[in-house]
Scaffold this motif. Structure first.
Motif: not given
Length: 539
Positions: A63-69
Motif C-alpha cells: 500500500h501507499t500512504e496516499a492510498e491509506a489516507i
C-alpha cells in the motif's frame, strides 16, 4: 639447578602463561559472541514499533500512504484491525505494489531489504517480532563478513576474532539488529563489498572482480548512502594504483560499471522521483549550531561501545575515555600498519562521514546527527580498535602493559554488555526518537482502560511529515475494542452515539473547536507534551 635448567623452567612457565592467556581470550571472545546473539533476539517484540518501522510494514504490504489516507481518513468509524490492514501483505497486493510504493513515495530506500521482508512476513505472518527477527538474523551475517574483511586487511585471525567480539556486544549494532529497517543489511553488504574489493585487488582474476561487481550492486540496492561507500572504495583503489591508467584500472572500471548497470533500474527510479526524495529528506535541512553537530557526533561515536541513553547534553567520563581509546587506535593504526591498510580504513571512515558533515557545516542541516547514516564510519573505528587490542595483547613487553590492555578489552566488553542489558529492558531508546514516542504507551493505557472507547484524530500520515504520522504506531498498543474515527483537517466528523468515552488524539485546533461546537460539550486536556495531546469529551 644450573643455568640451562633455569632457562628451561622460565620458558616452561612462560609457555604455560601464554597458553592460559589464550584460553582466557578464547573464552572471553566466545562469551561475547554468545551474549551478542542473545541480545539480538531478547525482548525483540517489547520495543515500541515506532514510525520508521510502520513505514517498513506499509511498504511491504504494497500500500501507499496516499492510498491509506484516502481509505481511512474519511470520518467513518473503523477498527484497529482495519487500520493495520495497511501493515501486512495480503493477496490483493503483490511484489509489484511493494516496488511501486517505494518508487513513488520512498525512492531513497532501495528495494532489496523490503523484498526480503515482504516474503519473510508472508511466510511467517505479521507481528511486531516477525520483520525484526529478519533484521536480527541478517545481523548475524556481520560476523563472517567482518572476519573475511579482517583477513583481507590484516591477515590476522586474532584481529578478526576481537573485531567480532566487539561487534557482537556493540550497543549500536544490537539496537539496529532489532529494528525492522535495512541498516543491519547495509552493515553486512558494506563489509562484504569491501572485502570483495580487497580480494579482487589481491587475486586479480575475472571471477573475483565479478564477485566485487555483484556485492557492489547488492550494497547499492540496500541503502542510498552506499554510494558514498562506492566512492570511498574507488578513491582507495585509484590511490593504490597511483591514479595511473593500466590494465588493472581498466578491469576495475568494468566491474564498477557492471555493478552500477545492475543497479540502474532503481537509479532511474531515484532520479525520476528526485522531488519526492528531497521532500522526504527536508527534515535534515534544519539549521543547528556547529557545537551541537560536534557533540552529537562524539556521543554517537562513543555509543559504539558504551551507551546508557543519557542524551546529547554532555559526554560522561566513560564516553570520554572511549573517545581517547578510539583516537589512540587510529594513531596506532597509522603508525604500525602498511599504507594500504590504514588508508583503506581512513577512507572508509572519512568519505561517508564527510559527505554528511560538510553539507551540514556549509549549508546547515542535521544529516550527520543521524547515527544510522554513519555506519561505514563506525565500522572503520571498530576495525582500528580491534587491531590495537590484537597488537597489544600478546606482544606487550612489560607485564603491567599487557595487563593494562587486557583490562581495556574487558572494560569495552563489560560496557557493551551493560549497555545492551539496559537497552533490552527499555521500551524506548534514543534510536526510536523517545521524545516523540514515549507517551504513546501512556495514551494507549488511558484509552484501553475504558469499556467502549472511540478515538478521534486528524493526525494523518502526511507525506514527508514524520511528526504527524503516529496513528499507525499507536495502533499496535491499542486493544481491539477501541474504535477509530479519522479525518483530515479541516473536516469535522459526525460522532455517533453508543460509546462509553470519546477521546481526541493529537488534534488540530480546528478539530477541537469543531467537536465542541457539534456536541455542545467541552473537551478536557488530559495529557499534554510538546508532541502529543490527548483530549477527552466531557460527559
Amino acid at each position: 639447578m644450573n643455568y640451562l635448567e633455569r632457562v628451561r623452567e622460565i620458558n616452561r612457565k612462560m609457555g604455560q602463561s601464554r597458553a592460559l592467556q589464550q584460553t582466557c581470550l578464547i573464552f572471553l571472545i566466545t562469551s561475547l559472541v554468545i551474549f551478542g546473539v542473545y541480545f539480538r533476539f531478547f525482548n525483540i517484540d517489547k520495543k515500541i514499533y515506532w514510525i520508521d518501522e510502520t513505514y517498513t510494514s506499509l511498504r511491504i504490504s504494497g500500500h501507499t500512504e496516499a492510498e491509506a489516507i484516502q481509505k481511512l481518513y474519511n470520518g467513518e468509524v473503523i477498527s484497529v484491525a482495519s487500520l493495520q490492514k495497511y501493515q501486512q501483505p495480503n493477496p490483493e497486493k503483490g511484489l509489484a505494489d511493494t516496488l511501486n510504493s517505494l518508487a513513488i513515495e520512498s525512492p531513497q530506500h532501495p528495494p532489496l531489504y523490503y523484498i526480503m521482508a515482504r516474503y519473510w512476513v508472508q511466510q511467517l505472518g505479521h507481528s511486531l517480532a516477525t520483520p525484526r527477527t529478519l533484521s536480527a538474523l541478517i545481523s548475524l551475517l556481520v560476523f563472517p563478513a567482518l572476519y573475511w574483511l579482517c583477513l583481507e586487511l590484516f591477515e590476522s585471525p586474532l584481529v578478526a576474532w576481537i573485531a567480532i567480539a566487539l561487534m557482537a556486544v556493540s550497543p549500536f549494532h544490537v539496537l539496529y539488529a532489532q529494528e525492522a529497517r535495512e541498516y543491519s543489511l547495509w552493515t553486512v553488504t558494506t563489509l562484504v563489498s569491501s572485502a570483495a574489493l580487497l580480494r579482487a585487488i589481491r587475486r586479480q582474476t575475472k571471477l573475483h572482480w565479478g564477485i566485487y561487481a555483484a556485492t557492489l550492486a547488492l550494497n547499492l540496492y540496500t541503502f542510498l548512502f552506499a554510494w558514498f561507500v562506492t566512492i570511498a572504495q574507488g578513491i582507495y583503489f585509484l590511490k593504490t594504483e597511483h591514479f595511473s591508467w593500466n590494465k588493472t584500472v581498466k578491469v576495475y572500471l568494468i566491474a564498477l560499471s557492471a555493478g552500477i548497470l545492475a543497479f540502474s533500474p532503481w537509479l532511474w527510479v531515484t532520479v525520476a522521483n528526485l522531488n519526492r526524495l528531497q521532500t522526504s529528506a527536508a527534515w535534515t535541512n534544519q539549521k543547528v549550531a556547529w557545537g551541537f553537530l560536534l557533540q552529537r557526533l562524539l556521543v554517537h561515536t562513543s555509543n559504539i561501545f558504551f551507551d546508557l541513553n543519557t542524551g546529547y547534553k554532555s559526554l560522561n567520563p566513560p564516553s570520554i575515555a572511549i573517545l581517547l581509546i578510539i583516537a589512540y587506535s587510529i594513531y596506532f593504526l597509522c603508525r604500525h600498519t602498511p599504507q594500504k591498510v590504514w588508508l583503506f580504513i581512513l577512507i572508509l571512515m572519512g568519505v561517508p562521514a564527510l559527505a554528511l558533515i560538510l553539507p551540514d557545516l556549509i549549508l546547515g542541516g542535521l544529516r550527520s546527527t543521524t547515527a544510522r547514516y554513519l555506519i561505514p564510519y563506525y565500522l572503520g573505528i571498530q576495525l582500528a580498535v580491534a587491531y590495537l587490542l590484537a597488537s597489544q595483547l600478546p606482544t606487550s613487553r612489560h607485564p603491567r602493559q599487557q595487563k593494562f590492555w587486557h583490562l581495556i578489552l574487558i572494560a569495552l566488553a563489560l560496557s557493551g554488555i551493560l549497555s545492551c542489558t539496559l537497552s533490552s529492558q527499555s521500551q524506548f531508546w534514543w534510536n526510536k526518537s523517545p521524545s516523540k514516542n514515549q507517551y504513546l504507551p501512556q495514551i494507549a493505557k488511558i484509552v484501553n482502560l475504558t469499556p467502549n472507547p472511540l478515538l478521534i484524530s486528524d493526525n494523518s500520515p502526511i507525506l514527508g511529515d514524520c511528526f504527524t504520522c503516529r496513528m499507525l504506531s499507536l495502533s499496535y498498543l491499542l486493544d481491539p475494542k477501541v474504535k477509530l474515527q479519522l479525518v483530515l483537517e479541516p473536516q469535522i466528523p459526525k460522532i455517533p452515539a453508543g460509546f462509553s468515552d470519546t477521546f481526541v488524539f493529537s488534534p488540530s485546533q480546528t478539530l477541537i473547536k469543531g467537536i465542541e461546537t457539534q456536541q455542545k460539550r467541552q473537551t478536557k486536556l488530559i495529557l499534554n507534551n510538546q508532541n502529543f495531546w490527548l483530549w477527552k469529551l466531557k460527559k
